[in-house]
Design a protein around this motif. Structure first.
Motif, PDB file in Angstrom:
ATOM      1  N   TRP A 115       0.817  -1.326  -0.027  1.00 29.37           N
ATOM      2  CA  TRP A 115       0.171  -0.004   0.118  1.00 29.37           C
ATOM      3  C   TRP A 115       0.883   1.376  -0.081  1.00 29.37           C
ATOM      4  O   TRP A 115       0.997   1.883   1.220  1.00 29.37           O
ATOM      5  CB  TRP A 115      -0.864  -0.032   1.220  1.00 29.37           C
ATOM      6  N   PRO A 116       1.535   1.616  -1.237  1.00 28.90           N
ATOM      7  CA  PRO A 116       2.464   2.651  -1.148  1.00 28.90           C
ATOM      8  C   PRO A 116       1.611   4.121  -1.103  1.00 28.90           C
ATOM      9  O   PRO A 116       0.358   4.045  -1.702  1.00 28.90           O
ATOM     10  CB  PRO A 116       3.080   2.556  -2.522  1.00 28.90           C
ATOM     11  N   ARG A 117       2.205   4.995  -0.699  1.00 27.83           N
ATOM     12  CA  ARG A 117       1.492   6.400  -0.639  1.00 27.83           C
ATOM     13  C   ARG A 117       1.587   6.920  -1.834  1.00 27.83           C
ATOM     14  O   ARG A 117       2.556   7.220  -2.693  1.00 27.83           O
ATOM     15  CB  ARG A 117       2.380   7.252   0.331  1.00 27.83           C
ATOM     16  N   PRO A 118       0.411   7.286  -2.717  1.00 27.09           N
ATOM     17  CA  PRO A 118       0.482   7.891  -4.036  1.00 27.09           C
ATOM     18  C   PRO A 118       1.079   9.179  -3.650  1.00 27.09           C
ATOM     19  O   PRO A 118       0.991   9.983  -2.828  1.00 27.09           O
ATOM     20  CB  PRO A 118      -0.886   7.869  -4.514  1.00 27.09           C
ATOM     21  N   VAL A 119       1.449   9.786  -4.989  1.00 28.01           N
ATOM     22  CA  VAL A 119       2.120  11.174  -5.026  1.00 28.01           C
ATOM     23  C   VAL A 119       0.761  12.005  -5.761  1.00 28.01           C
ATOM     24  O   VAL A 119       0.365  11.800  -6.836  1.00 28.01           O
ATOM     25  CB  VAL A 119       3.341  11.364  -6.038  1.00 28.01           C
ATOM     26  N   GLY A 120       0.124  12.801  -5.158  1.00 36.24           N
ATOM     27  CA  GLY A 120      -0.763  13.609  -5.435  1.00 36.24           C
ATOM     28  C   GLY A 120      -0.501  14.684  -6.557  1.00 36.24           C
ATOM     29  O   GLY A 120       0.538  14.903  -6.837  1.00 36.24           O
ATOM     30  N   ASP A 121      -1.344  15.642  -6.692  1.00 37.35           N
ATOM     31  CA  ASP A 121      -1.268  16.779  -7.658  1.00 37.35           C
ATOM     32  C   ASP A 121      -0.567  17.767  -6.895  1.00 37.35           C
ATOM     33  O   ASP A 121      -0.590  17.923  -5.743  1.00 37.35           O
ATOM     34  CB  ASP A 121      -2.717  17.291  -8.025  1.00 37.35           C
ATOM     35  N   PRO A 122       0.295  18.389  -7.688  1.00 33.77           N
ATOM     36  CA  PRO A 122       1.062  19.674  -6.910  1.00 33.77           C
ATOM     37  C   PRO A 122       0.311  20.638  -6.123  1.00 33.77           C
ATOM     38  O   PRO A 122      -0.850  20.996  -6.597  1.00 33.77           O
ATOM     39  CB  PRO A 122       1.783  20.205  -8.020  1.00 33.77           C
ATOM     40  N   ALA A 123       0.490  21.113  -5.095  1.00 33.62           N
ATOM     41  CA  ALA A 123      -0.213  22.151  -4.229  1.00 33.62           C
ATOM     42  C   ALA A 123      -0.307  23.114  -4.959  1.00 33.62           C
ATOM     43  O   ALA A 123       0.156  23.803  -5.600  1.00 33.62           O
ATOM     44  CB  ALA A 123       0.766  22.488  -3.105  1.00 33.62           C
ATOM     45  N   ASN A 124      -1.701  23.839  -4.794  1.00 39.44           N
ATOM     46  CA  ASN A 124      -2.225  24.948  -5.420  1.00 39.44           C
ATOM     47  C   ASN A 124      -3.159  25.737  -4.584  1.00 39.44           C
ATOM     48  O   ASN A 124      -4.359  25.215  -4.145  1.00 39.44           O
ATOM     49  CB  ASN A 124      -2.824  24.625  -6.830  1.00 39.44           C
ATOM     50  N   PRO A 125      -2.735  26.698  -3.874  1.00 39.10           N
ATOM     51  CA  PRO A 125      -3.583  27.414  -2.954  1.00 39.10           C
ATOM     52  C   PRO A 125      -5.065  28.112  -3.476  1.00 39.10           C
ATOM     53  O   PRO A 125      -5.769  28.514  -2.907  1.00 39.10           O
ATOM     54  CB  PRO A 125      -2.944  28.615  -2.267  1.00 39.10           C
ATOM     55  N   ALA A 126      -5.100  28.179  -4.863  1.00 35.37           N
ATOM     56  CA  ALA A 126      -6.315  28.627  -5.521  1.00 35.37           C
ATOM     57  C   ALA A 126      -7.272  27.635  -5.939  1.00 35.37           C
ATOM     58  O   ALA A 126      -8.423  27.754  -6.476  1.00 35.37           O
ATOM     59  CB  ALA A 126      -5.748  29.383  -6.684  1.00 35.37           C
ATOM     60  N   THR A 127      -6.999  26.176  -5.943  1.00 31.75           N
ATOM     61  CA  THR A 127      -7.711  25.198  -6.389  1.00 31.75           C
ATOM     62  C   THR A 127      -8.055  24.357  -5.081  1.00 31.75           C
ATOM     63  O   THR A 127      -7.093  23.525  -4.684  1.00 31.75           O
ATOM     64  CB  THR A 127      -7.210  24.652  -7.626  1.00 31.75           C
ATOM     65  N   LEU A 128      -9.320  23.869  -4.805  1.00 30.57           N
ATOM     66  CA  LEU A 128      -9.536  22.704  -3.875  1.00 30.57           C
ATOM     67  C   LEU A 128      -9.454  21.546  -4.413  1.00 30.57           C
ATOM     68  O   LEU A 128      -9.902  21.410  -5.742  1.00 30.57           O
ATOM     69  CB  LEU A 128     -10.878  23.109  -3.120  1.00 30.57           C
ATOM     70  N   PRO A 129      -9.114  20.501  -3.650  1.00 31.96           N
ATOM     71  CA  PRO A 129      -8.752  19.122  -4.438  1.00 31.96           C
ATOM     72  C   PRO A 129     -10.339  18.550  -4.348  1.00 31.96           C
ATOM     73  O   PRO A 129     -11.243  18.994  -3.229  1.00 31.96           O
ATOM     74  CB  PRO A 129      -8.191  18.466  -3.562  1.00 31.96           C
ATOM     75  N   ARG A 130     -10.774  17.699  -5.153  1.00 32.89           N
ATOM     76  CA  ARG A 130     -12.054  17.209  -5.113  1.00 32.89           C
ATOM     77  C   ARG A 130     -12.163  16.201  -4.003  1.00 32.89           C
ATOM     78  O   ARG A 130     -13.314  16.126  -3.413  1.00 32.89           O
ATOM     79  CB  ARG A 130     -12.382  16.251  -6.358  1.00 32.89           C
ATOM     80  N   ALA A 131     -11.110  15.710  -3.509  1.00 42.12           N
ATOM     81  CA  ALA A 131     -11.074  15.065  -1.983  1.00 42.12           C
ATOM     82  C   ALA A 131      -9.881  14.930  -1.509  1.00 42.12           C
ATOM     83  O   ALA A 131      -8.831  15.318  -2.182  1.00 42.12           O
ATOM     84  CB  ALA A 131     -11.708  13.717  -2.528  1.00 42.12           C
ATOM     85  N   ILE A 132      -9.747  14.459  -0.208  1.00 45.01           N
ATOM     86  CA  ILE A 132      -8.413  14.368   0.441  1.00 45.01           C
ATOM     87  C   ILE A 132      -8.434  12.981   0.924  1.00 45.01           C
ATOM     88  O   ILE A 132      -9.078  12.338   1.554  1.00 45.01           O
ATOM     89  CB  ILE A 132      -8.441  15.426   1.820  1.00 45.01           C
ATOM     90  N   LEU A 133      -7.122  12.410   0.440  1.00 43.88           N
ATOM     91  CA  LEU A 133      -6.944  10.975   0.799  1.00 43.88           C
ATOM     92  C   LEU A 133      -5.978  11.111   1.799  1.00 43.88           C
ATOM     93  O   LEU A 133      -4.849  11.285   1.733  1.00 43.88           O
ATOM     94  CB  LEU A 133      -6.073  10.428  -0.785  1.00 43.88           C
ATOM     95  N   SER A 134      -6.307  10.554   3.014  1.00 49.64           N
ATOM     96  CA  SER A 134      -5.375  10.848   4.176  1.00 49.64           C
ATOM     97  C   SER A 134      -4.387   9.644   4.158  1.00 49.64           C
ATOM     98  O   SER A 134      -4.659   8.468   3.789  1.00 49.64           O
ATOM     99  CB  SER A 134      -6.385  10.871   5.419  1.00 49.64           C
ATOM    100  N   THR A 135      -3.101   9.883   4.624  1.00 46.47           N
ATOM    101  CA  THR A 135      -2.092   9.002   4.576  1.00 46.47           C
ATOM    102  C   THR A 135      -1.598   8.740   6.110  1.00 46.47           C
ATOM    103  O   THR A 135      -0.413   8.339   6.350  1.00 46.47           O
ATOM    104  CB  THR A 135      -1.053   8.939   3.589  1.00 46.47           C
TER     105      THR A 135
END
Length: 431
Positions: A292-312
């Protein structure tokens, strides 16, 4: 001729070894005690070899069993965190422009970098479970009573440090999940009366989570917290070694300390048990890191909310569960329960072993541990829930750069988490 040379070399080696033992302070064995390889006191009056053999013959109380290995498990996981953290810091770059690309480089380019990173992530989860389990064992065994009050208080502080390690390290990948989870948690803490705003101002360093926040979190994570942890661990181990394992509670109170001659010899009995626990912990950490590796998400962007937060991280789920359902009062309530646990030895100083007759203390412990687990379960249900839109500032400048435009992603191995696509491609001018 060869025989005389061999005897001369043997005599020289024997004399050198004797001189080395005579000239070496037995106090150096304290390092082995700190690492958990020796438990008994070090007799500094003896030569180092005799002091070592005497320490190995130390006898633990007969009631010491497998459940007393939980503290050792937590310490072993802390060693894992330090080792993997050092390896990651060789390639990590703590800046807004380079943090995210450096994570891509670690999981894609560095040999076994993906495994080291996943070990670091999973160990951060396992150590929270181990520390809470160890604290629960000590609490319900009433092993915090005199003369072990200081040891208990230091243990609570070490739990706080473990949580601080995870909180500051969670932001470092600088992806969307890390950025918005940190933003959500800091905004909730800021609503705590009196101290919340001041604490968040010191941690964030800007009106929003930015490069200043990343620099502060990195400095706290790799400089401040390790030194504090080292001091507290040395102090904690010294107190535990001095007072020994707390005797069990029976009938009308605490049993007297066991006769040393009836206990179990540290070597090989307890040392073998510790070795077996070490092997199991290593196997579990490696297995979950590979599967169960930790995925690399999209790069941080303070102007755009992610559709969901995957907690690790377990504590992220706890944090989201508390803030979503209770707001700032959730943080404040769990903090007050933790403070109550820290000061339990000031009030519970009797010999009463029954949990039913210690209702207030038992209720405090049950509320803390059950509340933590309940908040974790509640937070797991919020995996698909995006952060609140109110977290986005009214005016945000250009999005923070994530990766150099035009940078090609390296080839990925079969076990490597695939990095997020380069989101800056849409902003390039046509060629």
């Amino acid at each position: 001729m060869l025989g005389r040379i061999a005897r001369a070399v043997g005599q020289w080696a024997a004399q050198f070894w004797a001189d080395l033992k005579a000239g070496t302070d037995a106090g150096l064995l304290g390092v082995l005690r700190f690492l958990g390889l020796l438990y008994g006191p070090i007799d500094a009056r003896l030569p180092i070899d005799q002091a070592f053999r005497k320490a190995l013959r130390y006898r633990l109380a007969p009631h010491v069993g497998w459940r007393h290995a939980l503290g050792g498990v937590a310490y072993l996981l802390f060693v894992f965190l330090v080792a993997t953290g050092v390896l990651l810091s060789v390639h990590y770059r703590p800046s807004v422009q380079e943090a995210y690309p450096s994570i891509q480089h670690i999981v894609s380019d560095v040999p076994l970098g993906w495994l080291v990173r996943n070990l670091h992530v999973w160990t951060a989860n396992l150590i929270v479970i181990a520390v809470l389990a160890h604290m629960g064992r000590v609490f319900f065994d009433t092993a915090y009573r005199p003369p072990r009050e200081t040891s208990w208080l230091i243990g609570v502080l070490l739990l706080v440090l473990v949580l601080a390690f995870g909180m500051t390290g969670y932001l470092l990948p600088w992806d969307q999940g890390a950025y918005w989870t940190t933003t959500e948690a800091l905004n909730a803490v800021a609503q705590i009366p009196l101290v919340g705003g001041l604490a968040v101002g010191l941690l964030r360093g800007d009106p929003i989570v930015s490069g200043a926040t990343l620099s502060r979190f990195f400095a706290i994570h790799v400089i401040v917290l390790p030194w504090l942890a080292l001091v507290l661990l040395v102090f904690h181990f010294a107190i535990v070694r001095r007072h020994g394992v707390a005797p069990p509670m029976r009938g009308g109170g605490t049993l007297p300390p066991a006769d040393p001659s009836t206990g179990r010899v540290f070597f090989p009995n307890h040392l073998l048990r510790s070795f077996m626990v070490t092997v199991v912990v290593c196997a579990v950490a490696l297995t979950v890191s590979i599967l169960w590796p930790r995925p690399v998400g999209d790069p941080a962007n303070p102007a755009t909310l992610p559709r969901a937060i995957l907690s690790t991280w377990i504590v992220v789920d706890v944090s989201r569960g508390l803030t979503h359902y209770l707001g700032a009062w959730g943080f404040a309530g769990l903090t007050l329960l933790g403070l109550g646990l820290a000061f339990v030895p000031l009030f519970d100083r009797g010999d009463e072993p029954s949990l039913r007759r210690r209702r207030a203390v038992t209720a405090l412990g049950v509320l803390f541990f059950v509340g933590f687990v309940g908040a974790w379960i509640a937070g797991r249900q919020l995996q698909g829930v995006p952060p609140a839109a109110s977290l986005v500032p009214q005016s945000v400048g250009e999005p923070m750069p994530a990766a150099p435009a035009g940078a090609a992603l390296p080839q990925l191995g079969p076990h490597t988490p695939r990095p997020a696509p380069d989101t800056t491609r849409s902003q390039r001018s046509p060629r």
